[in-house]
Design a protein around this motif. Sequence first.
Motif, short mmCIF file in Angstrom:
data_model
loop_
_atom_site.label_atom_id
_atom_site.label_comp_id
_atom_site.label_asym_id
_atom_site.label_seq_id
_atom_site.Cartn_x
_atom_site.Cartn_y
_atom_site.Cartn_z
N SER A 26 -10.72 27.28 83.18
CA SER A 26 -11.27 28.21 82.19
C SER A 26 -10.83 27.84 80.78
CB SER A 26 -10.81 29.65 82.51
OG SER A 26 -11.35 30.07 83.73
N ARG B 274 -13.24 26.37 77.58
CA ARG B 274 -13.29 26.94 76.23
C ARG B 274 -13.02 25.85 75.19
NH1 ARG B 274 -12.55 32.36 74.43
NH2 ARG B 274 -12.15 32.45 72.20
N GLU C 109 -16.02 23.46 74.97
CA GLU C 109 -17.14 24.09 74.28
C GLU C 109 -16.88 24.16 72.77
OE1 GLU C 109 -17.78 27.81 76.23
OE2 GLU C 109 -19.09 26.93 77.75
N ALA C 110 -15.62 24.39 72.39
CA ALA C 110 -15.30 24.41 70.96
C ALA C 110 -15.53 23.04 70.33
CB ALA C 110 -13.85 24.85 70.76
N ASP D 93 -16.99 38.47 72.24
CA ASP D 93 -15.79 37.79 71.77
C ASP D 93 -16.17 37.00 70.53
OD1 ASP D 93 -13.50 36.38 71.28
OD2 ASP D 93 -13.44 35.34 73.21
N ASP D 94 -15.84 37.53 69.36
CA ASP D 94 -16.26 36.87 68.12
C ASP D 94 -15.51 35.58 67.86
OD1 ASP D 94 -13.79 37.84 67.39
OD2 ASP D 94 -14.56 39.25 65.90
N ARG D 95 -14.51 35.25 68.70
CA ARG D 95 -13.82 33.97 68.57
C ARG D 95 -14.51 32.87 69.38
NH1 ARG D 95 -8.29 35.63 71.00
NH2 ARG D 95 -9.82 36.46 72.48
N SER D 96 -15.41 33.26 70.25
CA SER D 96 -16.07 32.29 71.12
C SER D 96 -16.97 31.37 70.30
CB SER D 96 -16.91 33.01 72.17
OG SER D 96 -17.82 32.13 72.78
N PHE E 47 -20.61 32.14 71.03
CA PHE E 47 -21.11 33.36 70.40
C PHE E 47 -21.39 33.12 68.92
CE2 PHE E 47 -20.26 37.26 67.94
CZ PHE E 47 -21.27 38.06 68.45
N ARG E 48 -20.47 32.46 68.25
CA ARG E 48 -20.66 32.20 66.83
C ARG E 48 -21.86 31.28 66.59
NH1 ARG E 48 -16.48 33.79 63.64
NH2 ARG E 48 -16.90 32.20 62.06
#
Length: 238
Positions: free
Chosen positions: A79, A83, A86-87, A116-119, A122-123
Amino acid sequence: MRIAELGRRSGVPVPTIKYYLRAGLLPPGELTSPNQARYGEDHLHRLRLVRAMVDVGGLSIAAVGEVFAALGEQRKGVSGALRTVEAAVTPVPEDLDAEAVALGVAFLERQGWVPDDRSPAFRALVGVLGTAREVGQEGFADLLDGYARACLGLAEADLDYAIGDGAEPELDQALERVVVGTVLGDAALAAVRRLARREVAIRRFGHAEDECPRGECAGDGCAGESGVVENGAREGGA
């Protein structure tokens, strides 16, 4: 093998391999003299993975370096690595439009997903929604619910691929599969989506004579195996 053989077997020019070594994308070879090193199958595998991410995935050298850093941090598990990967592979806008953020949050809430605005994902989505608004395509956001329904199955397939057949996969193998599934999977998904869109368009509207996949068009439709209906659409099409 020497670096010249590594280049021959991988198809990557020796100067490019040396660049990857300097950038830390390939581990150093085993020194056999002050100016010579020996490389193994692990180097060949890593080199092919780098080329896949650069050539197919379109990643920058810096992004590839971040991905390999994530592979090295096995304590994060699948997991956490997902993340980080993906970043590295997701372009994220610096400034987010407030109304686009609200649209993104509303979309996630409709799906029952946790905002999750840190994702990075999502951004990135918010950036797309903001761009759609700027070009007068506010209705683009209405597509997202359908996208979500389709993507849940894709996400299950992605994670099944990363885990493999066993319930407890080897972590290094799982992490590499996360990279391949994310980078190459995104490229494959984009290609399949375009193929599917072309197929749907052909079924609805027919195709131009010079676009006939079998070269059998008579100008008003395809004379291939599927037959012809009015306006050149295929039998069974909309």
